[in-house]
Enzyme design. Structure first.
Site: not given
Ligand SMILES: Cc1ncc(COP(=O)(O)O)c(C=O)c1O
Length: 303
Positions: A151
């Site tokens: 991330k």
């Molecule tokens: C691009 C992206 N995909 C998927 C997710 C979903 O991830 P999570 O369930 O860990 O928040 C997020 C959220 O942070 C995101 O920014």
């Protein structure tokens, strides 16, 4: 309620936490962020942090990729976060934003020889997609190939382009495809379809952020509803013909999708499986389901 940040190794009022202009991460996106939910349970008078450790494990992996030397263990990061939220004293749903970043006051594109710092703050935040059911469009912006599985702040630029494109065209959220035309994810969520009463979601080779909520939903669907999840490539046209569709994310929870590219999904209402999963999920994240209490970290000490 005052908001606080943990910044430069101490707790300070959020308004006092300021970054200097030459900070490396500000210029080159050299940072790893997380998003963690604190869910308020008024009956328990408690905020539960959902899957706290799992979020920090993902952050630690990202730090390893970006060569960010975090001076804290995962357990210490969890404790800092609990202490931060306890200090804020919120009695509502909140969102927590940790950031591990290249804090050096230095220019030049690189990862090496740059100091790392860590900050985290918490703030009240209700619904991320402020609709009961979302209208989505497939974006003209693609998920870049060959990006690290983390991330990373700098990786979010295509997502931001896609989100603004969707909003300015009158939609709530963008669905982003891979460079070879398969469905990848939303701009801030993973995506699920219901096809033949099974969940179908892109597989890891479709280049999305491996979501904590995605993992939660797969487990809840299996354990609570006996519904299996198939992870595979999804064609764009399958979006239009699915029985149901929903997005998952820490901020967005489970958001039903009613329409994609002006085609109704199912009858355009919230589908039955989506709605059952929403109910189960909302009890689980608020600490109301004893089976899943190990996912919920209570913040406030009971007297
Ligand atoms: C691009 C992206 N995909 C998927 C997710 C979903 O991830 P999570 O369930 O860990 O928040 C997020 C959220 O942070 C995101 O920014």
């Amino acid at each position: 309620m005052p908001s606080y940040a943990f910044f430069h190794k101490q707790f300070v009022p959020l308004a006092e936490a300021k970054i200097e202009v030459m900070t490396h991460a500000l210029h080159y996106g050299t940072a790893i962020f997380e998003g963690i939910r604190g869910n308020w349970n008024s009956e328990h008078q408690q905020i539960y942090l959902f899957r706290l450790k799992k979020h920090y494990e993902r952050m630690q992996n990202g730090c390893q990729v970006l060569r960010l030397n975090l001076p804290y263990t995962t357990d210490e990061l969890c404790q800092i976060t609990i202490d931060l939220v306890a200090r804020c004293g919120f009695q509502e749903d909140i969102y927590i934003r940790p950031l591990a970043y290249k804090s050096a006051q230095a220019l030049g594109v690189r990862l090496h020889d740059l100091e790392t710092d860590f900050l985290v703050f918490a703030m009240p935040w209700g619904r991320y997609l402020d609709v009961d059911k979302a209208r989505c469009s497939v974006s003209s912006w693609r998920r870049p190939d060959e990006t690290p599985r983390a991330k990373i702040s700098g990786l979010y630029i295509n997502n931001a382009l896609a989100k603004t494109e969707a909003n300015e065209n009158g939609f709530d959220e963008a669905i982003i495809l891979t460079s070879d035309d398969y469905v990848s994810e939303g701009s801030g969520e993973n995506i699920f379809l219901v096809i033949d009463n099974k969940l179908v979601t892109p597989a890891s080779y479709d280049n999305f952020l491996m979501g904590v909520t995605r993992d939660t939903v797969i487990k809840l669907a299996q354990n609570e509803l006996g519904i299996e999840t198939i992870e595979r490539h999804i064609d764009r046209s399958e979006l239009y013909t699915a029985e149901e569709c929903f997005l998952t994310g820490t901020a967005a929870h489970i958001t039903p999708v009613a329409e994609i590219d002006r085609r109704k999904i199912g009858n355009g209402e919230i589908g039955e499986i989506t709605s059952r999963l929403q109910e189960i999920y909302s009890e689980v994240i608020r600490g109301n389901n004893p089976k899943y209490l190990e996912w919920c970290t209570p913040v406030y000490k009971k007297t």
